[in-house]
Motif scaffolding. Structure first.
Motif, PDB file in Angstrom:
ATOM      1  N   GLU A 281      25.955 -21.445 -38.782  1.00 17.84           N
ATOM      2  CA  GLU A 281      25.663 -21.512 -40.212  1.00 17.84           C
ATOM      3  C   GLU A 281      24.175 -21.692 -40.479  1.00 17.84           C
ATOM      4  OE1 GLU A 281      29.482 -24.162 -41.229  1.00 17.84           O
ATOM      5  OE2 GLU A 281      28.408 -23.457 -42.990  1.00 17.84           O
ATOM      6  N   VAL A 282      23.508 -22.418 -39.604  1.00 12.12           N
ATOM      7  CA  VAL A 282      22.075 -22.655 -39.754  1.00 12.12           C
ATOM      8  C   VAL A 282      21.419 -22.412 -38.391  1.00 12.12           C
ATOM      9  CG1 VAL A 282      20.289 -24.315 -40.381  1.00 12.12           C
ATOM     10  CG2 VAL A 282      22.516 -24.407 -41.518  1.00 12.12           C
ATOM     11  N   GLU A 283      20.442 -21.519 -38.367  1.00 10.73           N
ATOM     12  CA  GLU A 283      19.781 -21.202 -37.103  1.00 10.73           C
ATOM     13  C   GLU A 283      18.283 -21.441 -37.218  1.00 10.73           C
ATOM     14  OE1 GLU A 283      22.406 -17.319 -36.007  1.00 10.73           O
ATOM     15  OE2 GLU A 283      21.306 -18.315 -34.410  1.00 10.73           O
ATOM     16  N   GLN A 284      17.727 -21.997 -36.161  1.00  6.91           N
ATOM     17  CA  GLN A 284      16.301 -22.297 -36.144  1.00  6.91           C
ATOM     18  C   GLN A 284      15.633 -21.670 -34.940  1.00  6.91           C
ATOM     19  OE1 GLN A 284      16.828 -26.912 -37.131  1.00  6.91           O
ATOM     20  NE2 GLN A 284      14.678 -26.324 -36.932  1.00  6.91           N
ATOM     21  N   ASP A 285      14.294 -21.577 -35.030  1.00  4.77           N
ATOM     22  CA  ASP A 285      13.500 -21.241 -33.855  1.00  4.77           C
ATOM     23  C   ASP A 285      13.858 -22.219 -32.738  1.00  4.77           C
ATOM     24  OD1 ASP A 285      10.335 -20.475 -35.509  1.00  4.77           O
ATOM     25  OD2 ASP A 285      12.122 -19.279 -35.107  1.00  4.77           O
ATOM     26  N   PRO A 286      14.078 -21.732 -31.537  1.00  5.16           N
ATOM     27  CA  PRO A 286      14.495 -22.641 -30.468  1.00  5.16           C
ATOM     28  C   PRO A 286      13.397 -23.586 -30.001  1.00  5.16           C
ATOM     29  CG  PRO A 286      14.221 -20.421 -29.622  1.00  5.16           C
ATOM     30  CD  PRO A 286      14.077 -20.326 -31.114  1.00  5.16           C
ATOM     31  N   GLY A 287      12.120 -23.167 -30.113  1.00  5.85           N
ATOM     32  CA  GLY A 287      11.054 -23.994 -29.566  1.00  5.85           C
ATOM     33  C   GLY A 287      11.182 -24.098 -28.050  1.00  5.85           C
ATOM     34  N   PRO A 288      10.571 -25.047 -27.387  1.00  9.11           N
ATOM     35  CA  PRO A 288       9.667 -26.025 -27.996  1.00  9.11           C
ATOM     36  C   PRO A 288       8.299 -25.418 -28.312  1.00  9.11           C
ATOM     37  CG  PRO A 288       9.762 -26.358 -25.636  1.00  9.11           C
ATOM     38  CD  PRO A 288      10.715 -25.248 -25.943  1.00  9.11           C
ATOM     39  N   PHE A 289       7.630 -26.028 -29.252  1.00  9.59           N
ATOM     40  CA  PHE A 289       6.280 -25.656 -29.590  1.00  9.59           C
ATOM     41  C   PHE A 289       5.342 -26.721 -29.008  1.00  9.59           C
ATOM     42  CE2 PHE A 289       6.567 -22.369 -33.016  1.00  9.59           C
ATOM     43  CZ  PHE A 289       7.943 -22.262 -33.066  1.00  9.59           C
ATOM     44  N   ASN A 290       4.329 -26.248 -28.332  1.00  8.75           N
ATOM     45  CA  ASN A 290       3.334 -27.150 -27.761  1.00  8.75           C
ATOM     46  C   ASN A 290       1.977 -26.661 -28.230  1.00  8.75           C
ATOM     47  OD1 ASN A 290       1.428 -28.429 -26.036  1.00  8.75           O
ATOM     48  ND2 ASN A 290       3.036 -28.813 -24.550  1.00  8.75           N
ATOM     49  N   VAL A 291       1.375 -27.400 -29.166  1.00 12.44           N
ATOM     50  CA  VAL A 291       0.133 -26.925 -29.789  1.00 12.44           C
ATOM     51  C   VAL A 291      -0.918 -28.013 -29.732  1.00 12.44           C
ATOM     52  CG1 VAL A 291       1.423 -25.391 -31.325  1.00 12.44           C
ATOM     53  CG2 VAL A 291       0.752 -27.661 -32.120  1.00 12.44           C
ATOM     54  N   PRO A 292      -2.204 -27.621 -29.809  1.00  7.67           N
ATOM     55  CA  PRO A 292      -3.265 -28.636 -29.784  1.00  7.67           C
ATOM     56  C   PRO A 292      -3.402 -29.324 -31.132  1.00  7.67           C
ATOM     57  CG  PRO A 292      -4.210 -26.447 -29.961  1.00  7.67           C
ATOM     58  CD  PRO A 292      -2.739 -26.251 -29.801  1.00  7.67           C
ATOM     59  N   GLU A 293      -3.897 -30.522 -31.097  1.00  4.32           N
ATOM     60  CA  GLU A 293      -4.166 -31.276 -32.317  1.00  4.32           C
ATOM     61  C   GLU A 293      -5.063 -30.444 -33.233  1.00  4.32           C
ATOM     62  OE1 GLU A 293      -5.843 -35.015 -31.321  1.00  4.32           O
ATOM     63  OE2 GLU A 293      -5.327 -35.943 -33.233  1.00  4.32           O
ATOM     64  N   GLY A 294      -4.739 -30.448 -34.517  1.00  3.70           N
ATOM     65  CA  GLY A 294      -5.529 -29.682 -35.474  1.00  3.70           C
ATOM     66  C   GLY A 294      -5.003 -28.286 -35.734  1.00  3.70           C
ATOM     67  N   ALA A 295      -4.079 -27.836 -34.925  1.00  2.00           N
ATOM     68  CA  ALA A 295      -3.531 -26.483 -35.106  1.00  2.00           C
ATOM     69  C   ALA A 295      -2.580 -26.446 -36.297  1.00  2.00           C
ATOM     70  CB  ALA A 295      -2.789 -26.049 -33.837  1.00  2.00           C
ATOM     71  N   THR A 296      -2.319 -25.230 -36.749  1.00  2.75           N
ATOM     72  CA  THR A 296      -1.298 -24.985 -37.766  1.00  2.75           C
ATOM     73  C   THR A 296      -0.067 -24.428 -37.070  1.00  2.75           C
ATOM     74  OG1 THR A 296      -2.911 -24.553 -39.509  1.00  2.75           O
ATOM     75  CG2 THR A 296      -0.704 -23.619 -39.800  1.00  2.75           C
ATOM     76  N   VAL A 297       1.083 -24.954 -37.422  1.00  4.90           N
ATOM     77  CA  VAL A 297       2.316 -24.505 -36.786  1.00  4.90           C
ATOM     78  C   VAL A 297       3.368 -24.242 -37.862  1.00  4.90           C
ATOM     79  CG1 VAL A 297       3.120 -26.875 -36.419  1.00  4.90           C
ATOM     80  CG2 VAL A 297       3.994 -25.038 -34.974  1.00  4.90           C
ATOM     81  N   ALA A 298       4.177 -23.223 -37.625  1.00  5.52           N
ATOM     82  CA  ALA A 298       5.204 -22.847 -38.604  1.00  5.52           C
ATOM     83  C   ALA A 298       6.566 -22.774 -37.935  1.00  5.52           C
ATOM     84  CB  ALA A 298       4.857 -21.490 -39.230  1.00  5.52           C
ATOM     85  N   PHE A 299       7.570 -23.294 -38.637  1.00  7.10           N
ATOM     86  CA  PHE A 299       8.950 -23.229 -38.180  1.00  7.10           C
ATOM     87  C   PHE A 299       9.763 -22.396 -39.156  1.00  7.10           C
ATOM     88  CE2 PHE A 299       7.669 -26.169 -35.275  1.00  7.10           C
ATOM     89  CZ  PHE A 299       7.508 -27.472 -35.720  1.00  7.10           C
TER      90      PHE A 299
ATOM     91  N   CYS B 221      13.816 -20.938 -40.288  1.00 12.98           N
ATOM     92  CA  CYS B 221      15.231 -21.288 -40.279  1.00 12.98           C
ATOM     93  C   CYS B 221      15.964 -20.277 -41.154  1.00 12.98           C
ATOM     94  CB  CYS B 221      15.375 -22.706 -40.838  1.00 12.98           C
ATOM     95  SG  CYS B 221      17.058 -23.249 -41.139  1.00 12.98           S
ATOM     96  N   THR B 222      17.119 -19.819 -40.703  1.00 11.55           N
ATOM     97  CA  THR B 222      17.954 -18.944 -41.536  1.00 11.55           C
ATOM     98  C   THR B 222      19.321 -19.593 -41.712  1.00 11.55           C
ATOM     99  OG1 THR B 222      18.705 -17.697 -39.603  1.00 11.55           O
ATOM    100  CG2 THR B 222      16.808 -16.822 -40.793  1.00 11.55           C
ATOM    101  N   TYR B 223      19.962 -19.279 -42.824  1.00 14.82           N
ATOM    102  CA  TYR B 223      21.287 -19.820 -43.093  1.00 14.82           C
ATOM    103  C   TYR B 223      22.213 -18.688 -43.499  1.00 14.82           C
ATOM    104  CZ  TYR B 223      19.660 -19.660 -47.955  1.00 14.82           C
ATOM    105  OH  TYR B 223      19.162 -19.266 -49.174  1.00 14.82           O
ATOM    106  N   SER B 224      23.503 -18.870 -43.230  1.00 11.94           N
ATOM    107  CA  SER B 224      24.438 -17.757 -43.397  1.00 11.94           C
ATOM    108  C   SER B 224      25.195 -17.782 -44.729  1.00 11.94           C
ATOM    109  CB  SER B 224      25.443 -17.743 -42.247  1.00 11.94           C
ATOM    110  OG  SER B 224      26.190 -18.952 -42.228  1.00 11.94           O
ATOM    111  N   ASN B 225      25.303 -18.941 -45.329  1.00 12.95           N
ATOM    112  CA  ASN B 225      26.100 -19.053 -46.547  1.00 12.95           C
ATOM    113  C   ASN B 225      25.229 -18.836 -47.775  1.00 12.95           C
ATOM    114  OD1 ASN B 225      27.729 -19.751 -48.705  1.00 12.95           O
ATOM    115  ND2 ASN B 225      28.589 -21.548 -47.725  1.00 12.95           N
TER     116      ASN B 225
END
Lengths: 114, 109
Positions: free
Chosen positions: B3-21, B23-27
């Motif tokens: 019903e709800v799916e997300q990026d699996p990750g893991p994300f490993n980023v340096p301090e100060g970076a911009t990161v985006a996640f 998510c999709t939903y089916s209903n």
């Protein structure tokens, strides 16, 4: 002040020995949820009460039961715990359909099955 | 399909970076959308609700696209304290709330 209280915080039981986890809330929220969360997994909804109406998830084993004797309290009964039932059990509350629409979580009960 | 799916990750980023996640939903009847944060061995904590118009809270921006049934979370100028698991949560119908599988974020110095 704690708003959603779960007792006990840690519970150890033996294989097959019934156990009851409790959740209480001071928020007067009409919906209460029970989730099971295993290590490195997301919380999995077991069931929830919408007012007095019980809503069971299709894949929740019959081994799991719940009671809500009043607005403030909700219990999770595991009739015959197996090793696979060891997990964190999270209780959450919410006002639906009005209000802020967010859930408030208790700190969880960590269940160990020996 | 979940019903709800997300990026699996893991994300490993340096301090100060911009990161985006994402998510999709089916209903398509889903009404409520949230991002929660969960630290190790702690209960989930609400990070922010997500509205159709998009919303921002400091370094965090959430977006909802109902047509595509898609939710996103953007973290700018990431801090070490942002390391956690981020959970996409959807009110899928009536009173039911469903969690995505979570995306683990690790910020390195």
């Amino acid at each position: 002040d704690a708003m959603v209280i779960q007792n006990p915080r840690y519970q150890v039981t033996q294989f097959g020995k019934p156990v009851t986890l409790s959740c209480s809330q001071t928020l007067n929220h009409n919906v209460m949820y029970w989730y099971q969360q295993k290590s490195s997994q997301a919380p999995k909804l077991l069931f929830h009460y919408y007012d007095k109406d019980f809503n069971n998830e299709a894949d929740t084993p019959d081994n799991f039961q719940s009671r809500r004797p009043n607005t403030s309290f909700c219990f999770l009964d595991i009739r015959s715990p197996g090793l696979g039932d060891a997990a964190m059990y999270l209780c959450a509350t919410r006002v639906f359909p009005v209000g802020t629409d967010t859930q408030y979580f208790g700190p969880g009960t960590r269940l160990t099955v020996l | 399909r979940k019903e709800v799916e997300q990026d699996p990750g893991p994300f490993n980023v340096p301090e100060g970076a911009t990161v985006a996640f994402n998510c999709t939903y089916s209903n398509s009847a889903s009404q409520s959308f949230f991002w929660y944060r969960q630290d190790c061995r702690k209960e989930p904590k609400l990070l922010m609700s997500v509205y159709s118009s998009g919303n921002e809270d400091g370094r965090f921006t959430a977006q909802l696209n109902r047509a595509s049934q898609y939710i996103s979370l953007l973290i700018r100028d990431s801090k070490l304290s942002d390391s956690a698991t981020y959970l996409c949560v959807v009110g899928s119908s009536a009173s039911k709330i469903i969690f995505g599988s979570g995306t683990r974020l690790s910020i390195r110095p």
